[in-house]
Design an enzyme around this catalytic site. Structure first.
Site, PDB file in Angstrom:
ATOM      1  N   LYS A  90       0.811  -1.233   0.000  1.00  0.00           N
ATOM      2  CA  LYS A  90       0.000   0.000   0.000  1.00  0.00           C
ATOM      3  C   LYS A  90       0.840   1.276   0.000  1.00  0.00           C
ATOM      4  O   LYS A  90       0.477   2.260  -0.623  1.00  0.00           O
ATOM      5  CB  LYS A  90      -0.942   0.019   1.204  1.00  0.00           C
ATOM      6  CG  LYS A  90      -2.060  -1.010   1.135  1.00  0.00           C
ATOM      7  CD  LYS A  90      -3.015  -0.824   2.313  1.00  0.00           C
ATOM      8  CE  LYS A  90      -4.024  -1.942   2.401  1.00  0.00           C
ATOM      9  NZ  LYS A  90      -4.994  -1.782   3.470  1.00  0.00           N
ATOM     10  N   ASP A 126     -10.094   2.525   2.130  1.00  0.00           N
ATOM     11  CA  ASP A 126     -10.195   1.990   3.503  1.00  0.00           C
ATOM     12  C   ASP A 126     -10.924   2.972   4.425  1.00  0.00           C
ATOM     13  O   ASP A 126     -11.687   2.561   5.298  1.00  0.00           O
ATOM     14  CB  ASP A 126      -8.800   1.700   4.074  1.00  0.00           C
ATOM     15  CG  ASP A 126      -8.216   0.399   3.537  1.00  0.00           C
ATOM     16  OD1 ASP A 126      -8.990  -0.492   3.127  1.00  0.00           O
ATOM     17  OD2 ASP A 126      -6.974   0.266   3.526  1.00  0.00           O
TER      18      ASP A 126
HETATM   19  P1  NDP Z   1       0.640  -1.990  11.068  1.00  0.00           P
HETATM   20  O1  NDP Z   1       1.621  -3.105  11.230  1.00  0.00           O
HETATM   21  O2  NDP Z   1       0.931  -0.860  10.168  1.00  0.00           O
HETATM   22  O3  NDP Z   1       0.364  -1.340  12.551  1.00  0.00           O
HETATM   23  C1  NDP Z   1       0.198  -2.168  13.659  1.00  0.00           C
HETATM   24  C2  NDP Z   1      -0.251  -1.334  14.867  1.00  0.00           C
HETATM   25  O4  NDP Z   1      -0.538  -2.245  15.924  1.00  0.00           O
HETATM   26  C3  NDP Z   1       0.810  -0.361  15.411  1.00  0.00           C
HETATM   27  O5  NDP Z   1       0.181   0.761  15.939  1.00  0.00           O
HETATM   28  C4  NDP Z   1       1.466  -1.194  16.520  1.00  0.00           C
HETATM   29  O6  NDP Z   1       2.017  -0.415  17.572  1.00  0.00           O
HETATM   30  C5  NDP Z   1       0.260  -1.925  17.060  1.00  0.00           C
HETATM   31  N1  NDP Z   1       0.650  -3.159  17.732  1.00  0.00           N
HETATM   32  C6  NDP Z   1       1.170  -4.273  17.144  1.00  0.00           C
HETATM   33  N2  NDP Z   1       1.408  -5.223  18.090  1.00  0.00           N
HETATM   34  C7  NDP Z   1       1.031  -4.675  19.279  1.00  0.00           C
HETATM   35  C8  NDP Z   1       1.044  -5.145  20.633  1.00  0.00           C
HETATM   36  N3  NDP Z   1       1.501  -6.379  20.937  1.00  0.00           N
HETATM   37  N4  NDP Z   1       0.591  -4.330  21.610  1.00  0.00           N
HETATM   38  C9  NDP Z   1       0.125  -3.087  21.316  1.00  0.00           C
HETATM   39  N5  NDP Z   1       0.104  -2.572  20.053  1.00  0.00           N
HETATM   40  C10 NDP Z   1       0.540  -3.362  19.051  1.00  0.00           C
HETATM   41  O7  NDP Z   1      -0.738  -2.717  10.699  1.00  0.00           O
HETATM   42  P2  NDP Z   1      -1.980  -2.091   9.915  1.00  0.00           P
HETATM   43  O8  NDP Z   1      -2.152  -0.714  10.404  1.00  0.00           O
HETATM   44  O9  NDP Z   1      -1.844  -2.346   8.473  1.00  0.00           O
HETATM   45  O10 NDP Z   1      -3.199  -3.023  10.412  1.00  0.00           O
HETATM   46  C11 NDP Z   1      -3.724  -2.912  11.728  1.00  0.00           C
HETATM   47  C12 NDP Z   1      -4.960  -3.792  11.876  1.00  0.00           C
HETATM   48  O11 NDP Z   1      -6.026  -3.322  11.081  1.00  0.00           O
HETATM   49  C13 NDP Z   1      -4.738  -5.253  11.472  1.00  0.00           C
HETATM   50  O12 NDP Z   1      -5.369  -6.056  12.425  1.00  0.00           O
HETATM   51  C14 NDP Z   1      -5.441  -5.360  10.136  1.00  0.00           C
HETATM   52  O13 NDP Z   1      -5.899  -6.681   9.910  1.00  0.00           O
HETATM   53  C15 NDP Z   1      -6.604  -4.406  10.367  1.00  0.00           C
HETATM   54  N6  NDP Z   1      -7.180  -3.899   9.105  1.00  0.00           N
HETATM   55  C16 NDP Z   1      -8.492  -4.199   8.817  1.00  0.00           C
HETATM   56  C17 NDP Z   1      -9.075  -3.736   7.655  1.00  0.00           C
HETATM   57  C18 NDP Z   1     -10.502  -4.087   7.369  1.00  0.00           C
HETATM   58  O14 NDP Z   1     -10.951  -3.880   6.214  1.00  0.00           O
HETATM   59  N7  NDP Z   1     -11.274  -4.557   8.320  1.00  0.00           N
HETATM   60  C19 NDP Z   1      -8.326  -2.908   6.686  1.00  0.00           C
HETATM   61  C20 NDP Z   1      -6.956  -2.606   7.093  1.00  0.00           C
HETATM   62  C21 NDP Z   1      -6.429  -3.113   8.268  1.00  0.00           C
HETATM   63  P3  NDP Z   1       3.556   0.124  17.522  1.00  0.00           P
HETATM   64  O15 NDP Z   1       3.539   1.385  16.721  1.00  0.00           O
HETATM   65  O16 NDP Z   1       3.840   0.348  18.962  1.00  0.00           O
HETATM   66  O17 NDP Z   1       4.373  -0.964  16.906  1.00  0.00           O
END
Ligand code: NDP
Length: 305
Positions: A90, A126
């Site tokens: 993306k 999105d």
């Molecule tokens: P990214 O990898 O870009 O971001 C992940 C985020 O989750 C960061 O803010 C990260 O925090 C946080 N995170 C990860 N692990 C942990 C943890 N153990 N504890 C606390 N915070 C955590 O992922 P995306 O933004 O691409 O996706 C995020 C979610 O959204 C996913 O579950 C994805 O499946 C969902 N999604 C759903 C869509 C839909 O159509 N329903 C569309 C797009 C996404 P940090 O910055 O601290 O690492």
């Protein structure tokens, strides 16, 4: 002739003979993507009204980040009219397209490409998917809401921009790592109106600034694994209004179970997935996304039972 393969690769394009209008989702990995199910169901359904759609088909392509530039060129040359992009493409694709639509400006991520004579044009559906999903499932319009957004990754960035464009009155972003939190909050100022408050918090910080009646949106990846804890303790917050979790598989995350136990209205991210898909298919076919949505939702739900 290529319609029976579950997953295609760049190599398949070398011998591609079909010049029928095609659609595809590109990702790495991609084999679990449910997008073909909902898009192909809608193409088949609306072919009764638009007979040309009977020849269209939506495919999955496993493309690595290194292959993406070549894949985008080859797919357009082979007559593909539209593409969806998922992890990890993306952000990368923003530098490979001929133009960026307003829906993707400031987000730095495109999930939908439309073929134009100049090349691919990048959109982000999105944000619309989130807005429409929340409205449909929870009956809440983002305008005027107070939102607690969990996460600061790609999905959170799109959600934050959508919330600000839709006129929320307060947006509090909460994220585990302060560096990512501050980077996101710093970019949001150009989207907010003067009467909107934007704050960043880490989970350890005092939450009284939140106030009651917030709509909680989970945009972290916590919840994707059934054993994941909730990304926030709902009981430690001033009583929220409702909870929307972007995760849809598993359908009931710990966060949603906690919300139900507290009697809060809540919903998973399935409707967001459907609505972003309906908006993309609308861009490609000219059909109204609100008419596409129920057909796509039905197909997806049938697949997930
Ligand atoms: P990214 O990898 O870009 O971001 C992940 C985020 O989750 C960061 O803010 C990260 O925090 C946080 N995170 C990860 N692990 C942990 C943890 N153990 N504890 C606390 N915070 C955590 O992922 P995306 O933004 O691409 O996706 C995020 C979610 O959204 C996913 O579950 C994805 O499946 C969902 N999604 C759903 C869509 C839909 O159509 N329903 C569309 C797009 C996404 P940090 O910055 O601290 O690492």
């Amino acid at each position: 002739m290529h319609e029976t393969k579950a997953v295609y690769t760049l190599k398949d394009l070398e011998s591609w003979t079909s010049r029928e209008p095609q659609l595809a989702v590109l990702g790495h990995p991609i084999k679990h993507s449910l997008s073909p199910v909902m898009h192909n169901a809608a193409l088949q359904h609306f072919a009764a009204e638009k007979p040309e759609l009977a020849a269209w088909h939506y495919k999955r392509f496993d493309v690595t980040p290194e292959e993406l530039p070549q894949a985008l060129k080859a797919l357009q040359a082979r007559g593909f009219v539209g593409l969806n992009l998922t992890v990890p493409h993306k952000v990368l694709a923003c530098d490979l397209v001929a133009g960026i639509d307003r829906s993707a400006e400031g987000i730095g991520a495109v999930n939908t490409l439309v073929s134009t004579p100049e090349g691919w044009r990048g959109y982000n559906t999105d944000g619309y998917g989130l807005y429409a999903g929340i409205k449909q499932d929870l009956g809440i319009d983002l305008q005027g809401q107070s939102v607690l957004l969990l996460g600061a990754g790609g999905a959170a960035r799109g959600a934050a921009v959508e919330c600000l464009r839709r006129g929320v009155k307060k947006l509090v972003v909460m994220n585990r790592s302060r560096a990512n939190l501050e980077a996101l909050v710093a970019t949001l100022n150009s989207f907010k109106t003067a009467d909107c408050t934007v704050l960043g918090l880490t989970p350890e910080e005092d939450k009284t600034a939140l106030g009651p009646e917030s709509l909680v949106i989970n945009a972290t990846s916590l919840g994707l694994k059934p054993e994941d804890p909730a990304p926030v303790d709902l009981q430690a917050l001033p009583r929220p209004k409702a909870v929307f979790d972007m995760v849809y598989n598993p359908p009931k995350t710990r966060l949603l179970a906690d919300a139900s136990a507290l009697g809060l209205p809540c919903s998973n991210g399935l409707s967001m997935l459907v609505n972003q898909g309906a908006k993309a298919l609308s861009l490609w076919t000219g059909l109204d996304s609100e008419r596409l949505q129920p057909v796509m939702a039905r197909a997806l739900k049938a697949q997930l039972v």
